[in-house]
Design a protein around this motif. Structure first.
Motif, PDB file in Angstrom:
ATOM      1  N   LYS A  66       0.849  -1.140   0.107  1.00 41.31           N
ATOM      2  CA  LYS A  66      -0.004  -0.044  -0.061  1.00 41.31           C
ATOM      3  C   LYS A  66       0.949   1.499   0.089  1.00 41.31           C
ATOM      4  O   LYS A  66       0.253   2.361  -0.194  1.00 41.31           O
ATOM      5  CB  LYS A  66      -0.979  -0.025   1.255  1.00 41.31           C
ATOM      6  CG  LYS A  66      -1.962  -1.175   1.123  1.00 41.31           C
ATOM      7  CD  LYS A  66      -2.640  -0.848   2.830  1.00 41.31           C
ATOM      8  CE  LYS A  66      -3.429  -2.234   2.971  1.00 41.31           C
ATOM      9  NZ  LYS A  66      -2.378  -3.658   3.492  1.00 41.31           N
ATOM     10  N   TYR A  67       2.112   1.100   0.312  1.00 43.31           N
ATOM     11  CA  TYR A  67       3.146   2.363   0.514  1.00 43.31           C
ATOM     12  C   TYR A  67       4.001   2.407  -0.532  1.00 43.31           C
ATOM     13  O   TYR A  67       5.109   2.923  -0.289  1.00 43.31           O
ATOM     14  CB  TYR A  67       3.534   2.258   1.853  1.00 43.31           C
ATOM     15  CG  TYR A  67       2.821   1.851   2.936  1.00 43.31           C
ATOM     16  CD1 TYR A  67       1.800   2.750   3.433  1.00 43.31           C
ATOM     17  CD2 TYR A  67       2.441   0.341   3.530  1.00 43.31           C
ATOM     18  CE1 TYR A  67       0.754   2.208   4.310  1.00 43.31           C
ATOM     19  CE2 TYR A  67       1.577   0.179   4.502  1.00 43.31           C
ATOM     20  CZ  TYR A  67       0.792   0.723   4.833  1.00 43.31           C
ATOM     21  OH  TYR A  67      -0.225   0.636   5.687  1.00 43.31           O
ATOM     22  N   THR A  68       3.878   2.206  -2.071  1.00 40.63           N
ATOM     23  CA  THR A  68       4.817   1.791  -2.876  1.00 40.63           C
ATOM     24  C   THR A  68       4.281   2.954  -3.852  1.00 40.63           C
ATOM     25  O   THR A  68       3.238   3.256  -3.867  1.00 40.63           O
ATOM     26  CB  THR A  68       4.832   0.560  -3.482  1.00 40.63           C
ATOM     27  OG1 THR A  68       3.731   0.261  -3.949  1.00 40.63           O
ATOM     28  CG2 THR A  68       5.320  -0.522  -2.359  1.00 40.63           C
ATOM     29  N   ARG A  69       5.284   3.304  -4.975  1.00 46.11           N
ATOM     30  CA  ARG A  69       4.922   4.051  -6.083  1.00 46.11           C
ATOM     31  C   ARG A  69       3.747   3.330  -7.012  1.00 46.11           C
ATOM     32  O   ARG A  69       2.926   4.090  -7.487  1.00 46.11           O
ATOM     33  CB  ARG A  69       6.245   4.278  -6.817  1.00 46.11           C
ATOM     34  CG  ARG A  69       7.114   5.103  -6.420  1.00 46.11           C
ATOM     35  CD  ARG A  69       8.418   5.359  -7.440  1.00 46.11           C
ATOM     36  NE  ARG A  69       9.755   5.960  -6.598  1.00 46.11           N
ATOM     37  CZ  ARG A  69       9.766   7.378  -6.925  1.00 46.11           C
ATOM     38  NH1 ARG A  69       8.857   8.287  -7.313  1.00 46.11           N
ATOM     39  NH2 ARG A  69      10.622   7.945  -6.202  1.00 46.11           N
ATOM     40  N   GLN A  71       1.187   1.505  -5.807  1.00 45.44           N
ATOM     41  CA  GLN A  71       0.086   1.911  -5.316  1.00 45.44           C
ATOM     42  C   GLN A  71      -0.494   3.546  -5.501  1.00 45.44           C
ATOM     43  O   GLN A  71      -1.419   3.805  -5.545  1.00 45.44           O
ATOM     44  CB  GLN A  71      -0.032   1.758  -3.658  1.00 45.44           C
ATOM     45  CG  GLN A  71      -1.419   2.054  -2.784  1.00 45.44           C
ATOM     46  CD  GLN A  71      -2.257   0.781  -3.368  1.00 45.44           C
ATOM     47  OE1 GLN A  71      -1.685  -0.344  -3.560  1.00 45.44           O
ATOM     48  NE2 GLN A  71      -3.383   1.057  -3.440  1.00 45.44           N
ATOM     49  N   GLN A  72       0.560   4.336  -5.829  1.00 41.35           N
ATOM     50  CA  GLN A  72       0.590   5.685  -6.151  1.00 41.35           C
ATOM     51  C   GLN A  72      -0.132   5.542  -7.387  1.00 41.35           C
ATOM     52  O   GLN A  72      -1.053   6.642  -7.958  1.00 41.35           O
ATOM     53  CB  GLN A  72       1.586   6.432  -5.992  1.00 41.35           C
ATOM     54  CG  GLN A  72       1.914   6.676  -4.471  1.00 41.35           C
ATOM     55  CD  GLN A  72       0.727   7.639  -3.631  1.00 41.35           C
ATOM     56  OE1 GLN A  72       0.201   8.457  -4.126  1.00 41.35           O
ATOM     57  NE2 GLN A  72       0.552   7.029  -2.670  1.00 41.35           N
ATOM     58  N   ASN A  75      -3.829   4.353  -7.102  1.00 41.93           N
ATOM     59  CA  ASN A  75      -4.823   5.340  -6.365  1.00 41.93           C
ATOM     60  C   ASN A  75      -5.642   6.245  -7.122  1.00 41.93           C
ATOM     61  O   ASN A  75      -6.425   6.979  -6.606  1.00 41.93           O
ATOM     62  CB  ASN A  75      -4.060   5.825  -5.082  1.00 41.93           C
ATOM     63  CG  ASN A  75      -3.608   4.864  -4.232  1.00 41.93           C
ATOM     64  OD1 ASN A  75      -4.135   3.823  -3.895  1.00 41.93           O
ATOM     65  ND2 ASN A  75      -2.659   5.196  -3.059  1.00 41.93           N
ATOM     66  N   TRP A  76      -4.994   6.819  -8.198  1.00 42.30           N
ATOM     67  CA  TRP A  76      -5.637   7.888  -8.942  1.00 42.30           C
ATOM     68  C   TRP A  76      -6.565   7.392 -10.113  1.00 42.30           C
ATOM     69  O   TRP A  76      -6.977   8.408 -10.691  1.00 42.30           O
ATOM     70  CB  TRP A  76      -4.355   8.453  -9.771  1.00 42.30           C
ATOM     71  CG  TRP A  76      -3.609   9.613  -8.838  1.00 42.30           C
ATOM     72  CD1 TRP A  76      -2.971   9.322  -7.663  1.00 42.30           C
ATOM     73  CD2 TRP A  76      -3.392  10.819  -9.218  1.00 42.30           C
ATOM     74  NE1 TRP A  76      -2.358  10.407  -7.104  1.00 42.30           N
ATOM     75  CE2 TRP A  76      -2.337  11.249  -8.163  1.00 42.30           C
ATOM     76  CE3 TRP A  76      -3.507  11.711 -10.205  1.00 42.30           C
ATOM     77  CZ2 TRP A  76      -2.029  12.602  -7.990  1.00 42.30           C
ATOM     78  CZ3 TRP A  76      -3.082  13.109 -10.109  1.00 42.30           C
ATOM     79  CH2 TRP A  76      -2.465  13.449  -8.960  1.00 42.30           C
ATOM     80  N   TRP A 102       2.567  13.745 -11.091  1.00 39.42           N
ATOM     81  CA  TRP A 102       2.114  12.252 -10.829  1.00 39.42           C
ATOM     82  C   TRP A 102       2.554  11.331 -11.762  1.00 39.42           C
ATOM     83  O   TRP A 102       3.163  10.100 -11.336  1.00 39.42           O
ATOM     84  CB  TRP A 102       0.459  12.237 -10.642  1.00 39.42           C
ATOM     85  CG  TRP A 102       0.175  10.743 -10.753  1.00 39.42           C
ATOM     86  CD1 TRP A 102       0.274   9.781  -9.673  1.00 39.42           C
ATOM     87  CD2 TRP A 102      -0.507  10.137 -11.790  1.00 39.42           C
ATOM     88  NE1 TRP A 102      -0.422   8.689  -9.945  1.00 39.42           N
ATOM     89  CE2 TRP A 102      -0.685   8.725 -11.313  1.00 39.42           C
ATOM     90  CE3 TRP A 102      -0.880  10.574 -13.008  1.00 39.42           C
ATOM     91  CZ2 TRP A 102      -1.460   7.886 -12.007  1.00 39.42           C
ATOM     92  CZ3 TRP A 102      -1.431   9.646 -13.854  1.00 39.42           C
ATOM     93  CH2 TRP A 102      -1.637   8.342 -13.426  1.00 39.42           C
ATOM     94  N   ASP A 105       6.458  10.846 -11.609  1.00 36.60           N
ATOM     95  CA  ASP A 105       7.131  10.437 -10.432  1.00 36.60           C
ATOM     96  C   ASP A 105       6.820   9.081 -10.192  1.00 36.60           C
ATOM     97  O   ASP A 105       7.698   8.208  -9.535  1.00 36.60           O
ATOM     98  CB  ASP A 105       6.728  11.465  -9.267  1.00 36.60           C
ATOM     99  CG  ASP A 105       7.197  12.729  -9.310  1.00 36.60           C
ATOM    100  OD1 ASP A 105       8.227  13.016 -10.166  1.00 36.60           O
ATOM    101  OD2 ASP A 105       6.594  13.605  -8.376  1.00 36.60           O
ATOM    102  N   ASN A 106       5.732   8.585 -10.887  1.00 35.83           N
ATOM    103  CA  ASN A 106       5.181   7.236 -10.518  1.00 35.83           C
ATOM    104  C   ASN A 106       5.001   6.184 -11.734  1.00 35.83           C
ATOM    105  O   ASN A 106       5.798   5.351 -11.629  1.00 35.83           O
ATOM    106  CB  ASN A 106       3.647   7.313  -9.832  1.00 35.83           C
ATOM    107  CG  ASN A 106       3.877   8.023  -8.525  1.00 35.83           C
ATOM    108  OD1 ASN A 106       4.235   7.674  -7.466  1.00 35.83           O
ATOM    109  ND2 ASN A 106       3.415   9.304  -8.681  1.00 35.83           N
ATOM    110  N   ASP A 336       2.074   8.231   6.355  1.00 33.78           N
ATOM    111  CA  ASP A 336       2.802   8.132   5.213  1.00 33.78           C
ATOM    112  C   ASP A 336       4.346   8.291   5.064  1.00 33.78           C
ATOM    113  O   ASP A 336       5.271   8.749   4.045  1.00 33.78           O
ATOM    114  CB  ASP A 336       2.222   8.518   3.933  1.00 33.78           C
ATOM    115  CG  ASP A 336       2.649   8.117   2.701  1.00 33.78           C
ATOM    116  OD1 ASP A 336       3.051   6.874   2.523  1.00 33.78           O
ATOM    117  OD2 ASP A 336       2.691   8.651   1.403  1.00 33.78           O
TER     118      ASP A 336
END
Length: 578
Positions: A66-69, A71-72, A75-76, A102, A105-106, A336
């Motif tokens: 849940k705390y990785t790129r 997931q980012q 999430n969008w 976004w 970076d991801n 986070d």
């Protein structure tokens, strides 16, 4: 060789910290229905071997995914879908730029990773994701010219609609269960699994098996099934961990575990008379594969902790470590941030102590995996007692804050080769080693007094470190000093600082001089500087400093005074408690 019936269960017993970490890891990987705990033994149903490869990766995905790129990226999806529904006529450039950032970076970062390239053939190869990415990149390039947004004759509505339609396809691709199963698992093994072991199975760069699930099953699971399905009464070698007999071709060494053993196939000269006895059976090798799951890691994966709490039972060992992992992941969820496992360790201690005043971690072994090395600490009874006393001193009852928890965000950048030194971590490490905080206090006060930029510590936090230092000295029997005296002396320092309100730099210069005198253990010089200061302000020197024979008492009072002197406009604990 006679065939043997596959047993219904496999038993693992608590031994050293390494075996215990593997056992705790297995309890986290497997479903609760697949194992049982009794006293010091873990019993696993052999039927669970059929799906343990999936369970292994699922643990890391569910715990850290849940705390990785990655997931980012997914999430969008709701945000992209909501944007598609809106009228692009009123869409602004600033909002558009958040998508550019976004994406760069991801999404772009992830598709350049080895995890993506390696797993791509397994994840819906029929979907032309590369074409979608290329289209989006071209659209971003054309839309990023700000003049287009200012020219009403050249409205970018149509291109924005195309952009978000393609973005939705990309994110939907990554949000697919198959994508998560492979991309996320592959990404996480390089952050967490390879901290425990490396160089074999899917972590072997020469492996020809692309599917990491199949690779794990072939290397760790199938050999266990084969081993348990056969008789080994005539086996000539013995597993160094469990004592099971086995044929020579079934055994392996410990060298795949980071920092453990040697490859006896390449370095047999390390063994006595060139004959190694460090053989490992397939069953124990499977257990050791779960060692990374037994540790609790921070988000970066560069610091893990395991508490070898063996005082009573396997149940207590598991609960102590699960408490640390739960605290860590809860903090990830709330903040986070890349929080430290030391914080989770202390919070777990607090929860245990609050449930029962008899709870203690005294004589418990703590293993840290940090910077590619293992570090071992044994929690002395003195440290356990100091932690209990810290827990009883509440500096903010509403927030349940203690002297130690109040240091959580205190940082010093570029400190002794560390990018960001956590005062919280440093204090806990010193407590575990029964090492005083004097050198740390000298550095903190010096940096604060010299106006060094970007020092994320307050004078009040420095006072808390002094109080913890005094609690340690008191427990060691070196001194006997009441924290109320420290608060009073700290208040005297703040009063002197008020006399320099029009010239705060003079207060910091005075603090620097006093600190140098303390560092040289020159009480006479310290008192002369202090006397001149009080004469200048026409005040009386506090009697607490007079006729102190114990050097350590004098040092702690000096630190408390200097912390008050450099406090500036901070509201110290003395005022808060009035």
């Amino acid at each position: 060789m006679d065939a043997a019936v596959l047993p219904e269960i496999i038993g693992f017993h608590m031994e050293s910290w390494l075996e215990n970490a593997g056992i705790v890891g297995l309890t986290r990987i497997l479903d609760e229905d697949d194992y049982a705990i009794k006293d010091n033994q873990l019993s696993i149903k052999t039927s669970a071997l059929k799906t343990i490869d999936k369970s292994f990766f699922k643990f890391f995905i569910d715990t850290y995914g849940k705390y990785t790129r990655y997931q980012q990226i997914i999430n969008w999806l709701p945000k992209i879908e909501a944007t598609i529904q809106m009228d692009f006529e009123n869409y602004n450039f600033q909002e558009y730029e958040t998508y550019v950032k976004w994406f760069n970076d991801n999404v772009k970062y992830f598709v350049k990773s080895g995890s993506y390239r390696r797993m791509r053939p397994l994840v819906h190869p029929e979907i032309p994701i590369e074409k979608y990415l290329d289209t989006v990149t071209k659209l971003f390039k054309g839309l990023s010219k700000k003049k287009r947004w200012e020219d009403t004759a050249d409205n970018p509505e149509q291109e924005l609609a195309m952009l978000f339609a393609e973005l939705k396809k990309i994110v939907q691709y990554f949000a697919d269960d198959t994508s998560k199963r492979y991309f996320l698992a592959k990404n996480l093994v390089y952050r967490y699994v390879n901290k425990g072991w490396d160089g074999i199975s899917f972590l072997n760069s020469q492996s020809k098996i692309v599917d990491i699930y199949q690779d794990y099953y072939n290397y760790f699971v199938q050999p266990v099934i084969d081993f348990l399905s056969e008789s080994h009464r005539k086996g000539k070698i013995i597993c160094a961990t469990c004592g099971r007999k086995m044929r020579s071709k079934e055994g392996s060494g410990y060298s795949f575990l980071n920092g453990m053993g040697y490859d006896y196939g390449k370095k047999n000269s390390n063994a006595y008379m060139f004959n190694s006895d460090q053989f490992l059976c397939p069953v124990c090798r499977l257990m050791y594969s779960a060692v990374p799951a037994g540790f609790a890691y921070n988000l970066a994966g560069n610091h893990g902790i395991f508490v070898n709490y063996t005082g009573q039972s396997l149940e207590n060992l598991r609960n102590a470590n699960d408490g640390i992992l739960d605290t860590l992941t809860e903090t990830f969820r709330r903040t986070d941030n890349n929080v430290s496992p030391w914080g989770a360790f202390y919070e777990t201690f607090r929860k245990g102590f609050n449930k029962s005043s008899q709870y203690t971690l005294a004589n418990t072994q703590v293993i840290n995996r940090k910077d590619e090395h293992y570090y071992f600490s044994l929690i002395p009874e003195i440290t356990a007692n100091v932690l209990k006393k810290i827990e009883k001193i509440k500096i903010n009852k509403k927030k349940d804050a203690t002297l130690l928890s109040a240091l959580n965000k205190a940082l010093i950048p570029e400190y002794r080769g560390i990018q960001y030194c956590s005062i919280y971590d440093e204090v806990i490490k010193r407590l575990l080693n029964q090492t005083n905080m004097n050198s740390l206090l000298n550095d903190m006060l010096l940096l604060k007094a010299s106006n060094k930029q970007n020092i994320y510590i307050t004078a009040t936090q420095i006072l808390y470190v002094v109080e913890i230092n005094v609690l340690l000295f008191n427990e060691l029997g070196v001194i006997k000093l009441d924290s109320k005296v420290l608060s009073k002396i700290h208040g005297y320092g703040m009063e002197v600082a008020k006399g320099y309100r029009t010239n705060p730099n003079k207060a910091k210069a005075l603090a620097y001089q006093l600190l140098q005198a303390l560092k040289m253990q020159n009480q006479e010089k310290f008192m002369n500087i202090l006397l001149n200061c009080y004469l200048y302000q026409q005040k009386i020197v506090p009697s607490a400093f007079q006729q102190i024979r114990n050097t350590e008492v004098f040092n702690q009072l000096g630190y408390a005074f200097i912390a008050g002197l450099i406090s500036g406009e901070e509201k110290g604990r003395v005022q808060n408690e009035k």
